[in-house]
Every structure is written in structure tokens, then in C-alpha cells.
Design an enzyme around this catalytic site. Structure first.
Site, PDB file in Angstrom:
ATOM      1  N   HIS A   6       0.607   0.000   6.147  1.00  0.00           N
ATOM      2  CA  HIS A   6      -0.300  -0.272   7.263  1.00  0.00           C
ATOM      3  C   HIS A   6       0.067   0.570   8.485  1.00  0.00           C
ATOM      4  O   HIS A   6       1.208   1.010   8.633  1.00  0.00           O
ATOM      5  CB  HIS A   6      -0.246  -1.750   7.665  1.00  0.00           C
ATOM      6  CG  HIS A   6      -0.798  -2.676   6.633  1.00  0.00           C
ATOM      7  ND1 HIS A   6      -0.345  -3.972   6.466  1.00  0.00           N
ATOM      8  CD2 HIS A   6      -1.782  -2.498   5.701  1.00  0.00           C
ATOM      9  CE1 HIS A   6      -1.018  -4.548   5.483  1.00  0.00           C
ATOM     10  NE2 HIS A   6      -1.890  -3.678   5.011  1.00  0.00           N
ATOM     11  N   GLU A  45      -3.460  -9.910   6.433  1.00  0.00           N
ATOM     12  CA  GLU A  45      -2.360 -10.157   5.498  1.00  0.00           C
ATOM     13  C   GLU A  45      -1.080 -10.612   6.201  1.00  0.00           C
ATOM     14  O   GLU A  45       0.018 -10.441   5.686  1.00  0.00           O
ATOM     15  CB  GLU A  45      -2.117  -8.912   4.641  1.00  0.00           C
ATOM     16  CG  GLU A  45      -3.281  -8.631   3.699  1.00  0.00           C
ATOM     17  CD  GLU A  45      -3.415  -7.183   3.280  1.00  0.00           C
ATOM     18  OE1 GLU A  45      -2.675  -6.335   3.825  1.00  0.00           O
ATOM     19  OE2 GLU A  45      -4.271  -6.895   2.425  1.00  0.00           O
ATOM     20  N   ASP A  49      -5.091   0.278   6.501  1.00  0.00           N
ATOM     21  CA  ASP A  49      -4.240   0.859   5.478  1.00  0.00           C
ATOM     22  C   ASP A  49      -4.160   2.359   5.736  1.00  0.00           C
ATOM     23  O   ASP A  49      -5.182   3.001   6.024  1.00  0.00           O
ATOM     24  CB  ASP A  49      -4.838   0.670   4.088  1.00  0.00           C
ATOM     25  CG  ASP A  49      -4.687  -0.741   3.547  1.00  0.00           C
ATOM     26  OD1 ASP A  49      -3.963  -1.543   4.165  1.00  0.00           O
ATOM     27  OD2 ASP A  49      -5.311  -1.035   2.516  1.00  0.00           O
TER      28      ASP A  49
END
Length: 594
Positions: free
Chosen positions: A530, A339, A363
Site C-alpha cells: 500500500h 483493510e 495498492d
């Protein structure tokens, strides 16, 4: 060999000495130079770069007794590519006359703790001079008195020397390199909104931007190594076993479509490598500009959603790049963020440069209390997990090294620098990973997620850089352990999220107070979605590195006795966290303007 442009930084050893001749300097020459040689031997025999090369030290041609000697040493260091400065001495020296005054070179001074000569007195005078000039320096001084002829380096001294050098080399390796942003902001994640000024001012890193459409151009025009592609695809088919398709029957794709997706994700991996660091094969194919790459020490792929609503996700690409092996064999892991979370990529890079090992991208997804686990499973958590766990999981892009299938000499699960990894280690990592088709609800364009479970108790450190308006960057970190849950507990908990993704169950070390009051509080205080996770307990190394970069640490569970920062930090108040904030604010970013 390093895949980055630019020579590797060297460590400069500066043996400083009392400049008075007629007996004083002459009597100290051998002892002083022996200290320098001992420090160089320790560093060169212990430390290596992530690319595998041994760290090289450069010692001044002579001991340094005054300004002329210091200038000659500085000139040699410039010619030799020295970017880390360690001064050593067993005696009194002429304070500021012999010091290193380069403002961009991380500095430390080791003053010998002996009674024959006042090495400690010089150490105090030198550190006072550095503080007065605004040049923060780390002070190293052994706890125990040594005899004047003792050439050994005490354990507490060697620990600080190595901690300083590891951090300083990390600073030097980042300078002048690039962060490669493929795409830009992903799903409104703030960390993927790349802050070019933060990268330049604090890390000396430039930001390079490439739109995701460049991957499509290179795929459509075959701008990648065709021979490597054939090799990579064959290796992938042999070693990357497709997992069960958990999509609804009406959402599942045909075998022919999946075959095309496998081909595309392999091509994506080759192209992302080329975008980061170039590929001479492309020049021979007539693509000279494309062959050069971006000299990227780290990168990130936006993926969701503009790409993944249309094309296969980059889970395979990210997983393979972040691992210590691929179809070309065992090699240094890349640092490549899901991401395009640049802040997590930086955090991963810190861990990689300090440990030489592959890093996990996850995550920080769910806190499971012991009561909640018992409620949904009917089972009690035990051992390290007894007071709760944190589920580390993300969309299939974590390093395969985190399967915990690499073994140390005693047969214990671990993660290793690539040069210690064996072919058997690699095969176990691959055999314990499946690649189920991506969940269509998340990834309309398809792809394949890496799916594994970290099956061992290993020491881990999770860290994260966050940007706070009005403050700037702050670093948080937590040391803890991966834990292996009983299969019946794991299955119930894992099936409540996306079971096609890789899972690591994490237990932080709690202290009963502050952010580490309990596992829940650690999760509640974590500053982003994260985390970057490194094998080993490296919190003290991260704290020293952050101080060099003038980034305050707002959350850690490292023992205060292990916190090692420049001596000037002691002048900013007694409470360590507040003093760190004030010192970093006072000095400002290493490469910025104050």
C-alpha cells in the site's frame, strides 16, 4: 470546528534578548519583539488546521533575557496550550539561560542574519546547548545579510519557519488522540496488525479496538441518527450512480438485494463516523456510551475477509469518509484505512495534517514499462510517462477528491482543502465516479466499489511507514505526478486488473541513481503493498516531521538542499541518510523510553 476532543495546539514565540541592561537590552527590545510579531503574523496568516481554524500564536509577555524571564514564558505557554516552540533573536543572548527545556515540545531557533548584533553567534551557542542537553532543535538562519531595521522575513527563512511549524503542529495534533481499529488483521497484511507500542511511543497515539460485530449490533438495534440516515440515503441515491455489474450473470444479485446493500453501506458509514468521534444524537436516543466515540484522529476497517465474506464491503464507507464532502455538505476529510492498514493510515494522516487535503489510499499494484505497454497495446507512452508508469489502484475506497475534478482559480485540476472546495467541484467529483457492484470473487457479501480515473497531471507525493524488526519504523517517500493516458492505452491496461476500482497512473521523479534510478527501481524498492498519496510535492515537509518523531527516512527523492532536520543531525556523519538513522537511534522515540 474540530471533531476531536482537546484544544488545538498553539505556537509559542519566544523573543530572546541580551540580558545586560544600562543600554544594551533597552536598545534591542523593540527589534526583538518585532521579530516575534513578524513570525507570528507569517504563521497566522499562512497556516490553518485541517479542521479549518487558523493557527494561533502566543508571544511571551516580555523579551527573555535570563532564567526568570524564561520561566515566566514557560508558565504562560503552559496556561495557553502552547505545544510548539519558536525562539527568535537578532542578538547575542545568554545561551542555556534563555532556552526552552521542555523535552516534548518541538523546537526551532531563528537567528537574525545581521551585522549590527551577533544573532548568528547566539544561534550557534543555543543549538550547541540544545545538542549537549539532548534536546534536538531546528536552526533557522537566512542566507543573506539584512539591515538591523529590516522587519521583513526573507523567503528562505519563512520557508523554514513554516516547514518547522507545520511539522511541529502535526506532532502536537496527534498526541493524545486515538487510532480506531475496527476488526484487526486483514488477510495477513502486516500493516493491519496494529502495533500499540509504536503508536504510543512514536506518535503519542493510543490504540482503540472495536470488533466488526459492533456494526451489526448498531444496525440491528438502529443505533444511529435516523434523520441523518434518511438524508444520507436520499443523497446517495441521487448522487452515487451505480456502475455496470461486471459479475457473471449467475453471480449478479437482484435489484432488491442491491437496494438492501445500499441501505446497509450507508448505515455503516454513519456508524463508523460515530465510532470515531461520537454523536450527541445517540445520547438523546438513550445510548450515552455510544454517543462519546473514541476521539479517533484516524481509523481503519478490517473488512476482508471475515466481514466481506458475509456482509457488504466498506468501499463506499471508506471512499466517502476519505472524501471532503458527504450528504452533510463540504467538510474535513476523515483518515480511514482500507483493510485496517494502520501503517498506511498513519502515512495518510501525515499528509493530511501537512496539507489539510484528502488523501489517497492505493495498492502500489503494477509497474508498466514502456516496452510492456507497447507490447500489449501497440502504442508508445509519451511525455512524463515515456519511461514507465505505476498503477495505483485498490478495492474501490480511494477519496473522490482524487478524480481531479476540483479546479483552481485558473481552471486547472487540483485537490483542495475543504474550505476552498466549491459545490461545483463536489458535483464534478460525484459525476465522474460510478459505483459498480463489488466483484463477487473478492467480496462474497456484496457492496459497491468507487470507480473513477484520475484525469489530470497533478503533483503527488506517495509515502509509507514500515516497521522493520531491529530498527523500528522507517518512512519512505517519492515525489512524482499523476498522468492521464490516452483512452485506448488506459482501457487495455485497466481491463487486465479489476476495472471496477479507481485508478491513478503515477510517474515518480527519477534521478538516475539509487532507489530512484528508474521507475522500475522505485516500484521494486517500495516496502509494502500500500501507499498513501497526497496532492503536492511535500517530501521536504515529511522529512522534517519524521525527524521530530525520530523516524528515519530510508528512501526519498527530495533535493538535499531542501532537507531540513534538527541541527544535531549534522553531528552524526556526513551522509544524510546514515546520519538520520544514527540520530533517530540515539534519541529514541519521542514519547518512549531510551
Amino acid at each position: 470546528m474540530s471533531r476531536l476532543i482537546g484544544r488545538l495546539p498553539k505556537v509559542g514565540i519566544r523573543p530572546v534578548i541580551d540580558g545586560r541592561e544600562l543600554g544594551v537590552r533597552e536598545s534591542l527590545e523593540v527589534q526583538t519583539m518585532d521579530m516575534a510579531k513578524a513570525a507570528a503574523k507569517l504563521i497566522e496568516e499562512t497556516l490553518r488546521f485541517p479542521s479549518g481554524e487558523q493557527v494561533e500564536c502566543v508571544i511571551a509577555d516580555t523579551t527573555i533575557g535570563g532564567v526568570a524571564d524564561a520561566a515566566a514564558c514557560a508558565d504562560k505557554f503552559r496556561r495557553e496550550g502552547v505545544e510548539v516552540s519558536l525562539t527568535v533573536t537578532p542578538c547575542w543572548c545568554y545561551g542555556t539561560e534563555v532556552m526552552d527545556t521542555d523535552p516534548l515540545t518541538p523546537k526551532a531557533v531563528w537567528g537574525f542574519n545581521g551585522t549590527e548584533r551577533p544573532g548568528a553567534v547566539y544561534l550557534a551557542a543555543a543549538l550547541a546547548g540544545y545538542s549537549q542537553k539532548g534536546l534536538p532543535a531546528f536552526g533557522i538562519y537566512g542566507k543573506e545579510v539584512q539591515d538591523g531595521g529590516d522587519k521583513s522575513i526573507p523567503e528562505d527563512v519563512s520557508e523554514k519557519i513554516l516547514r518547522f511549524v507545520k511539522g511541529a503542529l502535526a506532532v502536537a495534533q496527534m498526541k493524545g488522540k486515538s487510532y480506531l481499529s475496527i476488526g484487526y488483521s486483514s488477510m495477513g497484511i502486516a500493516g493491519s496488525m496494529v502495533d500499540v507500542n509504536f503508536l504510543q511511543d512514536y506518535l503519542g497515539v493510543r490504540a482503540e479496538f472495536v470488533e466488526s460485530v459492533e456494526l451489526l449490533r448498531r444496525i440491528e438495534h438502529n443505533i444511529f441518527d435516523q434523520d441523518e440516515y434518511k438524508k444520507a440515503l436520499a443523497w446517495t441515491k441521487e448522487n452515487c450512480k451505480e456502475g455496470p455489474d461486471r459479475n457473471s450473470p449467475e453471480s449478479q444479485k437482484s435489484a432488491e438485494v442491491k437496494e438492501k446493500e445500499w441501505e446497509k453501506v450507508v448505515k455503516m458509514t454513519l456508524i463508523c463516523k460515530d465510532l470515531m468521534n461520537g454523536n450527541p444524537k445517540l445520547k438523546a436516543m438513550g445510548f450515552g456510551e455510544e454517543s462519546k466515540g473514541r476521539n479517533a484522529i484516524m481509523g481503519g476497517f478490517q473488512g476482508q475477509r471475515q466481514w466481506t465474506d458475509y456482509q457488504p464491503n466498506a468501499d463506499f464507507t471508506e471512499s466517502i469518509l476519505n472524501s471532503s464532502f458527504d450528504w452533510n455538505g463540504i467538510r474535513q476529510a476523515y483518515t480511514f484505512a482500507t483493510e485496517n492498514d494502520c501503517l498506511n493510515a498513519i502515512s495518510m494522516l501525515f499528509g493530511h495534517l501537512l496539507t489539510n487535503k484528502a488523501q489517497l489510499f492505493s495498492d502500489v499494484r503494477t509497474y508498466w514499462s514502456a516496452a510492456s505497454v507497447e507490447r500489449v497495446t501497440g502504442k508508445k507512452l509519451t511525455g512524463l510517462a515515456a519511461h514507465g508508469i505505476i498503477h495505483l489502484i485498490n478495492s474501490g475506497s480511494t477519496t473522490l477528491d482524487a478524480t481531479a475534478q476540483q479546479l483552481d482559480e485558473e481552471g486547472n485540476p487540483t485537490m483542495k482543502p475543504f474550505w476552498d472546495i466549491t459545490e461545483d467541484d463536489v458535483q464534478r467529483c460525484l459525476d465522474n465516479t460510478k459505483w459498480p457492484p463489488a466483484t463477487v470473487e473478492y467480496f462474497r457479501g456484496g457492496g459497491f466499489s468507487s470507480n473513477f480515473l484520475t484525469k489530470a497531471t497533478m503533483p503527488l507525493t506517495m509515502c509509507r511507514i514500515n516497521l522493520i524488526k531491529g530498527i523500528g519504523p522507517v518512512l519512505q517517500l517519492v515525489e512524482g505526478w499523476s498522468v492521464e493516458l490516452p483512452e485506448d492505452i488506459h482501457n487495455v491496461l485497466n481491463d487486465r486488473t479489476d476495472p471496477t476500482w479507481p485508478t491513478t497512473w503515477f510517474v515518480p521523479r527519477t534521478t538516475g541513481k539509487g532507489a530512484f534510478k528508474d521507475v522500475y527501481t522505485v516500484m521494486a524498492k517500495w516496502g509494502a503493498n500500500h501507499g498513501a498519496i497526497s496532492h503536492g510535492h511535500i517530501g521536504a515537509d515529511l522529512i522534517s516531521l519524521a525527524a521530530m518523531l525520530r523516524i528515519p527516512v530510508n528512501m526519498h527523492n527530495v533535493d538535499e538542499n531542501d532537507v531540513f532536520r534538527p541541527s544535531a543531525w549534522a553531528a552524526f556523519g556526513e551522509e544524510l541518510e546514515g546520519a538520520d538513522y544514527r540520530a533517530c537511534d540515539n534519541y529514541g522515540p519521542l514519547y518512549g523510553f531510551k
